[in-house]
Design an enzyme around this catalytic site. Sequence first.
Site, PDB file in Angstrom:
ATOM      1  N   TRP A 125      21.912  44.719  43.184  1.00  0.00           N
ATOM      2  CA  TRP A 125      22.146  43.990  44.476  1.00  0.00           C
ATOM      3  C   TRP A 125      21.797  45.024  44.950  1.00  0.00           C
ATOM      4  O   TRP A 125      21.964  44.793  46.655  1.00  0.00           O
ATOM      5  CB  TRP A 125      22.806  41.967  44.541  1.00  0.00           C
TER       6      TRP A 125
HETATM    7 FE1  SF4 Z   1      24.875  46.267  41.407  1.00  0.00          FE
HETATM    8 FE2  SF4 Z   1      27.555  47.786  41.747  1.00  0.00          FE
HETATM    9 FE3  SF4 Z   1      26.716  46.098  42.965  1.00  0.00          FE
HETATM   10 FE4  SF4 Z   1      27.287  45.449  40.470  1.00  0.00          FE
HETATM   11  S1  SF4 Z   1      28.661  45.528  41.865  1.00  0.00           S
HETATM   12  S2  SF4 Z   1      25.395  44.864  42.072  1.00  0.00           S
HETATM   13  S3  SF4 Z   1      25.958  48.040  39.850  1.00  0.00           S
HETATM   14  S4  SF4 Z   1      26.120  47.746  43.060  1.00  0.00           S
END
Ligand code: SF4
Length: 153
Positions: free
Chosen positions: A43
């Site tokens: 995301w």
């Molecule tokens: Fe992407 Fe990191 Fe968010 Fe997981 S925590 S959705 S890997 S940005």
Amino acid sequence: MPTFVYMTRCDGCGHCVDICPSDIMHIDKTYRRALNIEPNMCWECYSCVKACPQFAIDCRGYADFAPLGHSVRARREEEKGTISWKIKFRDGREKNFVSPIRTTPWGSIPSPTELAPPTAEMLKSQHLAHEPDALKVPALPALKPDQLKREMV
Ligand code: SF4
Ligand code: SF4
């Protein structure tokens, strides 16, 4: 290219694994280092980037705040309560800015497993788990009957 991990900085602590809402940060069983197993499901929420104590994760910034070919680094400074951002553009220019971590101190929100399981009464309620206590309000806001306007259409 959403998140990626600098293997030489990562120590395999697993904080990014715990915090990822998409459950796509995993620890490689051979190298004991984190990796994003499904980049197209990222995301780009930056939770893992901000949580990593080794500053080992980079994330592609959204095109509206940095063009392609840049790097975005985030550094969490708990004692100051801030996240410092460094954006490095392809032509070498840098932009640095600082934002507050969030409204509550880092690590102060207990995980659901640390809270008491809901009672049978709570399960029948329309409240979400641990509302309203977890929101630190005496009750959720609700409209009172006299605030509703009845009209004939
Ligand atoms: Fe992407 Fe990191 Fe968010 Fe997981 S925590 S959705 S890997 S940005
Ligand atoms: Fe590696 Fe950082 Fe994830 Fe810890 S939080 S496993 S150091 S990438």
